[in-house]
Design a protein around this motif. Sequence first.
Motif, PDB file in Angstrom:
ATOM      1  N   TYR A 368       0.834  -1.199   0.000  1.00 30.73           N
ATOM      2  CA  TYR A 368       0.000   0.000   0.000  1.00 30.73           C
ATOM      3  C   TYR A 368       0.864   1.243   0.000  1.00 30.73           C
ATOM      4  CZ  TYR A 368      -4.354   2.502   0.355  1.00 30.73           C
ATOM      5  OH  TYR A 368      -5.429   3.285   0.058  1.00 30.73           O
ATOM      6  N   ARG A 372       0.786   4.131  -2.750  1.00 32.21           N
ATOM      7  CA  ARG A 372       0.534   5.507  -2.380  1.00 32.21           C
ATOM      8  C   ARG A 372       1.640   6.425  -2.887  1.00 32.21           C
ATOM      9  NH1 ARG A 372       2.431   7.241   2.079  1.00 32.21           N
ATOM     10  NH2 ARG A 372       2.105   5.310   3.250  1.00 32.21           N
ATOM     11  N   GLN A 373       2.897   5.974  -2.706  1.00 33.64           N
ATOM     12  CA  GLN A 373       4.015   6.822  -3.113  1.00 33.64           C
ATOM     13  C   GLN A 373       4.055   6.998  -4.630  1.00 33.64           C
ATOM     14  OE1 GLN A 373       7.348   4.918  -1.271  1.00 33.64           O
ATOM     15  NE2 GLN A 373       6.670   5.541   0.775  1.00 33.64           N
ATOM     16  N   LYS A 376       1.351   9.344  -5.756  1.00 34.74           N
ATOM     17  CA  LYS A 376       1.675  10.736  -5.427  1.00 34.74           C
ATOM     18  C   LYS A 376       2.681  11.283  -6.437  1.00 34.74           C
ATOM     19  CE  LYS A 376       3.583  13.669  -1.784  1.00 34.74           C
ATOM     20  NZ  LYS A 376       4.155  13.745  -0.432  1.00 34.74           N
ATOM     21  N   ILE A 380      -1.602  11.269  -9.424  1.00 34.85           N
ATOM     22  CA  ILE A 380      -2.942  10.707  -9.609  1.00 34.85           C
ATOM     23  C   ILE A 380      -3.410  10.090  -8.293  1.00 34.85           C
ATOM     24  CG2 ILE A 380      -2.605  10.267 -12.068  1.00 34.85           C
ATOM     25  CD1 ILE A 380      -1.955   7.401 -11.460  1.00 34.85           C
ATOM     26  N   THR A 381      -4.671   9.703  -8.240  1.00 35.97           N
ATOM     27  CA  THR A 381      -5.198   9.111  -7.015  1.00 35.97           C
ATOM     28  C   THR A 381      -4.704   7.675  -6.863  1.00 35.97           C
ATOM     29  OG1 THR A 381      -7.176   8.268  -8.110  1.00 35.97           O
ATOM     30  CG2 THR A 381      -7.323  10.486  -7.148  1.00 35.97           C
ATOM     31  N   VAL A 382      -4.778   7.179  -5.654  1.00 36.45           N
ATOM     32  CA  VAL A 382      -4.392   5.798  -5.368  1.00 36.45           C
ATOM     33  C   VAL A 382      -5.215   4.837  -6.234  1.00 36.45           C
ATOM     34  CG1 VAL A 382      -4.520   3.996  -3.602  1.00 36.45           C
ATOM     35  CG2 VAL A 382      -3.550   6.218  -3.037  1.00 36.45           C
TER      36      VAL A 382
ATOM     37  N   LEU B  29     -10.713   3.818   0.019  1.00 33.00           N
ATOM     38  CA  LEU B  29      -9.295   3.507  -0.102  1.00 33.00           C
ATOM     39  C   LEU B  29      -8.919   2.204   0.599  1.00 33.00           C
ATOM     40  CD1 LEU B  29      -7.930   7.106   0.456  1.00 33.00           C
ATOM     41  CD2 LEU B  29      -7.651   5.760  -1.616  1.00 33.00           C
ATOM     42  N   HIS B  51      -1.144   2.106   9.671  1.00 30.44           N
ATOM     43  CA  HIS B  51      -1.723   1.944   8.343  1.00 30.44           C
ATOM     44  C   HIS B  51      -3.033   2.714   8.219  1.00 30.44           C
ATOM     45  CE1 HIS B  51      -2.695   0.219   4.493  1.00 30.44           C
ATOM     46  NE2 HIS B  51      -3.823  -0.280   4.957  1.00 30.44           N
ATOM     47  N   THR B  58      -4.228   9.840   3.443  1.00 28.92           N
ATOM     48  CA  THR B  58      -4.392   9.758   1.984  1.00 28.92           C
ATOM     49  C   THR B  58      -5.721  10.370   1.563  1.00 28.92           C
ATOM     50  OG1 THR B  58      -3.141   7.679   2.007  1.00 28.92           O
ATOM     51  CG2 THR B  58      -4.333   8.210  -0.006  1.00 28.92           C
ATOM     52  N   GLU B  62      -5.834  13.539  -0.869  1.00 28.55           N
ATOM     53  CA  GLU B  62      -6.452  13.479  -2.200  1.00 28.55           C
ATOM     54  C   GLU B  62      -7.499  14.578  -2.343  1.00 28.55           C
ATOM     55  OE1 GLU B  62      -7.652   9.501  -3.369  1.00 28.55           O
ATOM     56  OE2 GLU B  62      -5.552   8.976  -3.774  1.00 28.55           O
ATOM     57  N   HIS B  71       0.010  17.764  -0.875  1.00 32.74           N
ATOM     58  CA  HIS B  71      -0.323  16.744   0.114  1.00 32.74           C
ATOM     59  C   HIS B  71       0.232  17.168   1.478  1.00 32.74           C
ATOM     60  CE1 HIS B  71      -1.085  13.035  -2.685  1.00 32.74           C
ATOM     61  NE2 HIS B  71      -1.623  14.126  -3.153  1.00 32.74           N
ATOM     62  N   TYR B  75       2.611  11.340   6.047  1.00 34.64           N
ATOM     63  CA  TYR B  75       2.429   9.900   6.184  1.00 34.64           C
ATOM     64  C   TYR B  75       3.462   9.357   7.160  1.00 34.64           C
ATOM     65  CZ  TYR B  75      -0.250  10.506   1.891  1.00 34.64           C
ATOM     66  OH  TYR B  75      -1.161  10.918   0.957  1.00 34.64           O
ATOM     67  N   ASP B  77       5.727   7.306   6.625  1.00 34.81           N
ATOM     68  CA  ASP B  77       7.062   7.153   6.048  1.00 34.81           C
ATOM     69  C   ASP B  77       7.639   8.468   5.520  1.00 34.81           C
ATOM     70  OD1 ASP B  77       5.581   5.261   3.294  1.00 34.81           O
ATOM     71  OD2 ASP B  77       5.267   7.327   3.978  1.00 34.81           O
TER      72      ASP B  77
END
Lengths: 407, 84
Positions: A368, A372-373, A376, A380-382, B29, B51, B58, B62, B71, B75, B77
């Motif tokens: 995930y 996500r990375q 980004k 665009i979206t996930v 999501l 998580h 996220t 978004e 953003h 997160y 990370d």
Amino acid sequence: MGATFDREGPGARSASDVWERPAVAESAAVEPEAAEVVPSFDLITRFLPDSVVVAVRGEIDLLTAPALGGVVAALMDRGHLDLVLDLAELDFMDAQGLGVLAAVRARLQSTTGSLAIRSPSDALRRVLDIAAMTDLVEIRSVRAEASALGAEQRSDAPAAAGAASPPKPADDSQAVLAALPVATDLVDAALRLVTALTRATVGGADGVSVSLTRHGQLTTVAASDETIAQMDRDQYATGEGPCLAAASEGHWFHVESLADEVRWPQFIPRAAAGGIASILSSPLVVGGRSLGALNIYSNRERAFGPQDQELAALFASHASDILAEARQDVTADEMGRRLRDALGTREVIAQAQGVLMAREGCSAESSYGALRQSSKRAGITVRDQAVAILATVDAVARGLPIAKVTS
Amino acid sequence: MSTELSLLERARRQTGMSHGELWFRYFELGGMSSALELEAYLYDALSPTTHERDLVATALNERFSELGGDHPVPYSDDLDEVVP
């Protein structure tokens, strides 16, 4: 878990000389040990003259996909090559299920057989689209379904991939849903009923109509005769009248005698010319807001006494209740649609995670993070990134050149 | 429980999304927490897993993107903390 099909005799027989009527039969479960852990999952196999329909109820995933694969393989081994997978009651299918479908399709390719998928959900359709399997989905005409429901046809039809199919059995839930009128039709039908009841019950009533504000405009949704339909039209045209007033101001308006009426000078002469002598308009109020009016006219002056006015108010409140319930249904309907779409998106994301996990040998959470990375980075979206990953997998599977995907 | 707004709640208010709308996007999501639990996360009354927190971030980010922004919600990370 139950997987059921008939145990055939030792000799090989063709479907047509054995099965004179559709039958649902029993057999041993494919994986008895797994039965305790597997959530509700059912396969019901129906043998029909020209095909076999396997209906799946529940979920096809890592644990249950082998059962489906086993049943279908056994059917093909016995010469049943025209297969229909009825997924109307399928709650969920992941990549394992797709794998089963792909394997079945591959095996049928060298034969005269066919595989068709019936009644996939919208979410499943999207997944099939990504996996380039939409050609398997049975093309069914909605009108044919509706008329089949009316004619109560019970015979099923072989479903060659891509072929239009004849009307289908009345017990198919999809046909029932397709035959039901849409929410607005139901409301209009109920309002027509109220209109008829009002006309039959209110003393002195010669004509009744219901007008509603739809898309910002007042329109007549039910009218007992042409005279009152014309009366409504005259009000819309002149922009004045008791019905318009009731609808906009939220309280009743009573014209006891058109000849004596001084309000609405543009509209009244037109109505009088149509033979109308008295009018009673009651507002339809939902949640404190006026949505329209219940209109009653008479060819006689002073036709509506106190009792008639009470009855009119009663019918108006009935009509309002119908509208109030319909509005709730619309919201529930929209919410249902949104939830269904959300489930579809979750499936797509989960499958893309699966692809990344297989490719990188990483955990679900790491996959995930990677998803996500990269989304980004690509701006665009996930979800869109997940779709792109699955499209790449499909392209690879089909031996096509891959567009560069940042991943 | 802190009387200051959490970073996530501040971000949510900036996006203009209702709690329900945020939950919906978080659910799309892949989020597994209920709407009530999500609200508890936003008000620091309950701690999400790393998580789940990243999923909330996220969903918020978004929405920020849709509004033309970057953003801003960090997160797990991310090395740099960016305060919205």
